[in-house]
Design an enzyme around this catalytic site. Structure first.
Site, PDB file in Angstrom:
ATOM      1  N   SER A 279       0.847  -1.298  -0.093  1.00  0.00           N
ATOM      2  CA  SER A 279      -0.127  -0.127  -0.029  1.00  0.00           C
ATOM      3  C   SER A 279       0.840   1.161  -0.335  1.00  0.00           C
ATOM      4  CB  SER A 279      -1.053  -0.106   1.358  1.00  0.00           C
ATOM      5  OG  SER A 279      -0.291   0.176   2.244  1.00  0.00           O
ATOM      6  N   LYS A 280       0.353   2.281  -0.408  1.00  0.00           N
ATOM      7  CA  LYS A 280       1.066   3.610  -0.338  1.00  0.00           C
ATOM      8  C   LYS A 280       1.579   4.055   1.093  1.00  0.00           C
ATOM      9  CE  LYS A 280       0.109   8.629  -1.248  1.00  0.00           C
ATOM     10  NZ  LYS A 280       1.135   8.883  -0.057  1.00  0.00           N
ATOM     11  N   ARG A 281       1.014   3.418   2.310  1.00  0.00           N
ATOM     12  CA  ARG A 281       1.450   3.707   3.728  1.00  0.00           C
ATOM     13  C   ARG A 281       2.648   2.991   3.638  1.00  0.00           C
ATOM     14  NH1 ARG A 281      -2.140   1.708   7.447  1.00  0.00           N
ATOM     15  NH2 ARG A 281      -3.638   1.561   5.782  1.00  0.00           N
TER      16      ARG A 281
END
Ligand code: GLU
Length: 518
Positions: free
Chosen positions: A262-264
């Site tokens: 994910s972007k996180r």
């Protein structure tokens, strides 16, 4: 319709920047098309207007341009299967929706959101399907007159796909083999909404793949659950014999821990998940991109190609042409591919070092300018030659000191600053303390005299002057000399450095060091 020529497509929805997983999907489509002498189509799936993000389409096109992934037809590329933007194909879809309605394979449903909610309250695990459609407000339960009247009144409706229960649906996937599910678990998917006169993803996707003569659908694993429905749609339209073959690519997994990338993860560990930097038009947030972080497109392509596929041996460095040659869809793995971003850095190091020194200089020059330094590509390339195989120290996300090879042009600056700016002298520096002693200043003074007599400041000429002096006096000027030039115990070969700096700057630095360190 002849289906001899391989035709594949990449069909993103313009809902934001292209995620790196999408880039991999496009890359695999590209490799497959080239390998098979086929064609790659670029289609924009923008039927969900609520999720449309301005700029996303241009961003995607620019990303592929940067990466060297070329399309043969599609939005911005032209071709004779257009238009390639789904929002421009409304009339085409209407015709196919009607075809299904006329064949009694789809029906019109008037249930309002409130009515659907009420049913969900009433029936546990409510699903709009063969077991419930008989109690809803649709063209199966209403008379033809009632339906026509409601439409004439302007009531909003959707068209749903009538899925017959109790059938085992088989999807033949090139990577996963036979995947089957029972049709009873599927709901009667919405295919069309009168409100915006647009089809949903499922209908538009199938109709377009058919009309655009797509032979293979290569896409991320997250679309596998839609595949059985798509098989049923091909059948309903009578297109089963030209149905594309499916290949669902493995998920990209987090670098550490479980679950999909994910972007996180990128934010936390400090790597981009987008090809180019993205400026969110609504929030103004900036997300980092591989290009702006200093990755080379060839490195990104090579890195991504190996996330879910390998050539069957341990060859890692492959050009696009080699990838095309070796690529084999059936050798893709079923299980998720861990996104080892450190490996991406390693690839960049490899590709950076393969480059000509001159190729480093535009990016290097930009950094120098940002630091107020004017130089020339030739001099910058000399520094690259002297420094590119050095190791840099950095602090990782857990605050541990680590070392790695120079992997970005920006890695050069902290290591190479002294080529362009005189150092500050720090008496407390370990190397300085060890090498700048009481009589060092006098030695350096003597060395300066030897050097100042030179008109030719080349490596050879300096050596010819300094070596005899070292021999006669028995002095060991090297470490202190390095302190004077660099400020500490780093840098390239001494004479290469002084030849680069030139006589005046070399003598200035020796004098400054004497003044500062005594
Ligand atoms: N529009 C879908 C996406 O955003 C396409 C999925 C497919 O390839 O069928 O990825």
């Amino acid at each position: 319709m002849s289906k001899n020529k391989v035709r594949v497509r990449f069909a993103p929805s313009p809902t934001g920047p292209l995620h790196i997983g999408g880039v991999r999907t496009a890359l695999y489509n590209y490799l497959f098309a080239r390998k098979n002498g086929g064609e790659l189509v670029f289609r924009i799936e923008d039927t969900d207007s609520s999720r449309f993000v301005p700029g996303a389409e241009d961003y995607i096109i620019e990303s592929f341009k940067w990466l060297g992934i070329q399309f043969d037809e599609g939005v911005s590329f032209g071709g004779d299967h257009g238009p390639y933007r789904q929002s421009e194909r409304r009339d085409i879809y209407k015709k196919y929706v009607k075809q299904l309605l006329d064949a009694n394979k789809a029906y019109i449903a008037f249930d309002t959101p409130e009515e659907l909610d009420a049913k969900r309250q009433e029936i546990e695990n409510f699903q709009y399907d063969a077991s419930t459609r008989g109690m809803m407000r649709n063209s199966l339960t209403l008379s033809k007159e009632e339906v026509d009247a409601l439409i004439a009144e302007g009531k909003q409706y959707v068209v749903r796909f009538k899925i017959e229960p109790g059938r085992e649906i088989h999807v033949q996937d090139i990577i996963r083999g036979d995947v089957s599910i029972n049709s009873s678990i599927l709901d009667d998917k919405v295919l069309y909404k009168s409100a915006d006169e647009l089809p949903t993803y499922h209908l538009a996707n199938i109709v377009d793949d058919h009309l655009m003569e797509i032979t293979h659908v290569i896409r991320g694993e997250e679309w596998l659950p839609s595949a059985p429905l798509h098989v049923l749609l091909y059948e309903a339209f009578g297109w089963a014999d030209t149905m594309p073959r499916f290949a669902h690519l493995p998920l990209l997994l987090k670098p550490v821990g479980n679950g999909k990338l994910s972007k996180r993860d990128g934010d936390k560990l400090g790597f981009p998940v987008f090809p180019l930097e993205w400026h969110d038009p609504k929030s103004g947030d900036i997300s980092s991109g591989y290009r702006e972080k200093g990755y080379l497109p060839q490195a990104v392509v090579n890195f991504l190609a190996l996330l879910g596929w390998n050539p069957g041996n341990d060859q890692e460095i492959m050009t696009m042409d080699e990838l095309v040659n070796l690529f084999d869809l059936s050798k893709c793995s079923k299980s998720g591919a861990r996104f080892d971003y450190q490996k991406g850095i390693w690839f960049n190091h490899q590709y950076l070092l393969q480059q000509d020194n001159m190729a480093w200089t535009p990016a290097f020059d930009k950094i120098l300018k940002e630091n107020g330094i004017e130089s020339t590509p030739e001099r910058e390339a000399q520094v690259v030659e002297m420094m590119k195989t050095k190791v840099i120290e950095y602090v990782d996300n857990d605050n541990n000191k680590k070392k790695r090879n120079i992997s970005f042009v920006s890695d050069l600056w902290p290591l190479a600053k002294f080529f362009f700016v005189a150092p500050e002298y720090d008496k407390e520096d370990k190397f300085v303390r060890k090498n700048w002693k009481e009589d060092t200043a006098a030695d350096m003074q003597e060395l300066a005299v030897v050097l100042s007599g030179l008109t030719d400041f080349s490596v050879e000429s300096q050596k010819a002057a300094v070596d005899p002096w070292v021999e006669q006096t028995g002095k060991r000027p090297w470490n202190a000399w390095r302190v004077a030039l660099v400020g500490t115990g780093q840098g390239p070969d001494m004479y290469e450095l002084t030849a680069f700096l030139g006589k005046e700057e070399t003598l200035n630095r020796i004098q400054s060091a004497i003044n500062a360190l005594g």
